[in-house]
Design a protein around this motif. Structure first.
Motif, PDB file in Angstrom:
ATOM      1  N   TRP A  36      44.512  64.334  54.066  1.00  0.00           N
ATOM      2  CA  TRP A  36      45.688  65.046  54.031  1.00  0.00           C
ATOM      3  C   TRP A  36      44.561  67.119  53.728  1.00  0.00           C
ATOM      4  CZ3 TRP A  36      50.685  66.426  52.604  1.00  0.00           C
ATOM      5  CH2 TRP A  36      51.341  65.932  52.758  1.00  0.00           C
ATOM      6  N   PHE A  37      44.653  68.049  54.146  1.00  0.00           N
ATOM      7  CA  PHE A  37      43.658  69.033  54.277  1.00  0.00           C
ATOM      8  C   PHE A  37      44.403  70.109  54.019  1.00  0.00           C
ATOM      9  CE2 PHE A  37      40.017  66.971  56.768  1.00  0.00           C
ATOM     10  CZ  PHE A  37      40.567  66.257  57.548  1.00  0.00           C
ATOM     11  N   ARG A  38      43.812  70.799  53.082  1.00  0.00           N
ATOM     12  CA  ARG A  38      44.711  72.121  52.568  1.00  0.00           C
ATOM     13  C   ARG A  38      43.520  72.828  52.802  1.00  0.00           C
ATOM     14  NH1 ARG A  38      43.232  71.837  46.185  1.00  0.00           N
ATOM     15  NH2 ARG A  38      40.937  71.934  46.105  1.00  0.00           N
ATOM     16  N   GLN A  39      44.292  74.413  53.062  1.00  0.00           N
ATOM     17  CA  GLN A  39      43.660  75.524  54.044  1.00  0.00           C
ATOM     18  C   GLN A  39      43.983  76.992  52.795  1.00  0.00           C
ATOM     19  OE1 GLN A  39      43.872  76.175  58.146  1.00  0.00           O
ATOM     20  NE2 GLN A  39      41.522  77.053  58.195  1.00  0.00           N
ATOM     21  N   THR A  40      43.207  77.835  52.853  1.00  0.00           N
ATOM     22  CA  THR A  40      43.697  78.746  52.447  1.00  0.00           C
ATOM     23  C   THR A  40      42.648  80.017  53.967  1.00  0.00           C
ATOM     24  OG1 THR A  40      40.854  79.200  50.958  1.00  0.00           O
ATOM     25  CG2 THR A  40      43.409  78.159  50.264  1.00  0.00           C
ATOM     26  N   VAL A  48      41.608  66.899  51.593  1.00  0.00           N
ATOM     27  CA  VAL A  48      41.933  66.769  49.979  1.00  0.00           C
ATOM     28  C   VAL A  48      41.776  64.961  50.573  1.00  0.00           C
ATOM     29  CG1 VAL A  48      44.130  66.751  49.429  1.00  0.00           C
ATOM     30  CG2 VAL A  48      43.142  68.356  50.547  1.00  0.00           C
ATOM     31  N   GLY A  49      42.559  64.374  51.388  1.00  0.00           N
ATOM     32  CA  GLY A  49      42.091  62.727  50.253  1.00  0.00           C
ATOM     33  C   GLY A  49      42.653  61.659  52.173  1.00  0.00           C
ATOM     34  N   ASP A  62      35.534  66.154  46.642  1.00  0.00           N
ATOM     35  CA  ASP A  62      35.669  65.817  44.686  1.00  0.00           C
ATOM     36  C   ASP A  62      36.650  66.861  44.051  1.00  0.00           C
ATOM     37  OD1 ASP A  62      31.815  65.873  46.071  1.00  0.00           O
ATOM     38  OD2 ASP A  62      33.516  64.080  45.401  1.00  0.00           O
ATOM     39  N   ALA A  63      37.247  68.159  44.982  1.00  0.00           N
ATOM     40  CA  ALA A  63      37.622  69.191  44.338  1.00  0.00           C
ATOM     41  C   ALA A  63      38.854  68.288  43.832  1.00  0.00           C
ATOM     42  CB  ALA A  63      38.311  70.095  45.019  1.00  0.00           C
ATOM     43  N   VAL A  64      39.556  67.219  44.191  1.00  0.00           N
ATOM     44  CA  VAL A  64      41.126  66.720  43.617  1.00  0.00           C
ATOM     45  C   VAL A  64      41.084  65.509  43.164  1.00  0.00           C
ATOM     46  CG1 VAL A  64      42.320  68.300  45.652  1.00  0.00           C
ATOM     47  CG2 VAL A  64      41.573  66.239  45.968  1.00  0.00           C
ATOM     48  N   LYS A  65      39.588  64.668  43.025  1.00  0.00           N
ATOM     49  CA  LYS A  65      39.281  63.407  42.838  1.00  0.00           C
ATOM     50  C   LYS A  65      39.947  63.537  41.138  1.00  0.00           C
ATOM     51  CE  LYS A  65      36.060  61.574  44.565  1.00  0.00           C
ATOM     52  NZ  LYS A  65      34.498  61.110  45.243  1.00  0.00           N
ATOM     53  N   GLY A  66      40.802  62.386  40.601  1.00  0.00           N
ATOM     54  CA  GLY A  66      41.311  61.949  39.372  1.00  0.00           C
ATOM     55  C   GLY A  66      42.053  62.156  39.216  1.00  0.00           C
ATOM     56  N   ARG A  67      43.091  64.072  40.198  1.00  0.00           N
ATOM     57  CA  ARG A  67      44.101  64.978  39.971  1.00  0.00           C
ATOM     58  C   ARG A  67      45.079  64.361  40.980  1.00  0.00           C
ATOM     59  NH1 ARG A  67      44.419  69.510  40.179  1.00  0.00           N
ATOM     60  NH2 ARG A  67      42.587  70.101  41.207  1.00  0.00           N
ATOM     61  N   TYR A  94      49.197  72.850  52.713  1.00  0.00           N
ATOM     62  CA  TYR A  94      48.665  71.811  52.648  1.00  0.00           C
ATOM     63  C   TYR A  94      49.156  70.746  54.302  1.00  0.00           C
ATOM     64  CZ  TYR A  94      46.965  71.665  47.865  1.00  0.00           C
ATOM     65  OH  TYR A  94      46.165  71.895  47.186  1.00  0.00           O
ATOM     66  N   TYR A  95      48.195  70.193  54.709  1.00  0.00           N
ATOM     67  CA  TYR A  95      48.501  69.754  56.368  1.00  0.00           C
ATOM     68  C   TYR A  95      48.070  68.372  56.143  1.00  0.00           C
ATOM     69  CZ  TYR A  95      48.077  74.828  58.152  1.00  0.00           C
ATOM     70  OH  TYR A  95      47.677  76.007  58.278  1.00  0.00           O
ATOM     71  N   CYS A  96      49.184  67.669  56.715  1.00  0.00           N
ATOM     72  CA  CYS A  96      49.014  65.945  56.641  1.00  0.00           C
ATOM     73  C   CYS A  96      48.449  65.573  58.348  1.00  0.00           C
ATOM     74  CB  CYS A  96      50.388  65.876  56.910  1.00  0.00           C
ATOM     75  SG  CYS A  96      50.624  63.791  57.236  1.00  0.00           S
ATOM     76  N   ALA A  97      47.804  64.999  58.405  1.00  0.00           N
ATOM     77  CA  ALA A  97      46.915  64.315  59.351  1.00  0.00           C
ATOM     78  C   ALA A  97      47.515  63.142  59.630  1.00  0.00           C
ATOM     79  CB  ALA A  97      45.711  65.156  59.512  1.00  0.00           C
ATOM     80  N   ALA A  98      46.758  63.051  60.875  1.00  0.00           N
ATOM     81  CA  ALA A  98      47.742  61.401  61.898  1.00  0.00           C
ATOM     82  C   ALA A  98      46.041  60.470  62.584  1.00  0.00           C
ATOM     83  CB  ALA A  98      48.436  60.558  61.541  1.00  0.00           C
ATOM     84  N   GLU A  99      45.302  59.488  62.527  1.00  0.00           N
ATOM     85  CA  GLU A  99      44.650  59.328  63.406  1.00  0.00           C
ATOM     86  C   GLU A  99      44.786  57.567  64.082  1.00  0.00           C
ATOM     87  OE1 GLU A  99      42.390  60.762  65.683  1.00  0.00           O
ATOM     88  OE2 GLU A  99      41.987  58.743  66.199  1.00  0.00           O
TER      89      GLU A  99
END
Length: 130
Positions: A36-40, A48-49, A62-67, A94-99
């Motif tokens: 997951w990524f996010r963009q403004t 994101v993760g 780091d910005a979302v760890k624990g939440r 929020y974007y979903c990505a695959a690899e």
């Protein structure tokens, strides 16, 4: 061809929880690393993760760890992003990505980059009001 469809984004208030979904088709789900990524506006896409192939390992920015928590339902071939204690600064598309490569075999400097991922969804808007 892998297809990713995100859903679940909406307007919420600070402190609320929200779960995003990413439905995956076109390839065996367990053979994919997911992220997951996010963009403004005006900013680069932010990591994101991610989860490794099969979902056994999770990695978070780091910005979302624990939440935020990433999980997957193999039967539904869907990846989830559960977000709690949302803050206004979590507002983004929020974007979903695959690899097909396994993120577990690469260092974080690799798989936290958008360029590592081959397949992308269209994005879903999350807005957190204060």
């Amino acid at each position: 061809q892998v297809q990713l469809v995100e859903s679940g984004g909406r307007l919420v208030q600070a402190g609320d929880s929200l779960t995003l979904s990413c439905a995956v088709s076109g390839q065996t789900f367990n053979r994919l690393s997911m992220a997951w990524f996010r963009q403004t506006p005006g900013k680069e896409r932010e990591f994101v993760g991610a989860t490794s192939r099969g979902g056994s390992r999770q990695y978070y920015g780091d910005a979302v760890k624990g939440r935020f928590i990433i999980s997957r339902d193999t039967a539904k071939t869907t990846e989830y992003l559960q977000m709690i204690y949302l803050k206004p600064e979590d507002t983004a598309v929020y974007y979903c990505a695959a690899e097909s490569r396994d993120v577990a075999l690469y260092g974080t400097s690799w798989f936290t980059r958008p360029s590592f991922y081959t397949h992308w969804g269209q994005g879903t808007q999350v807005t957190v009001s204060s």
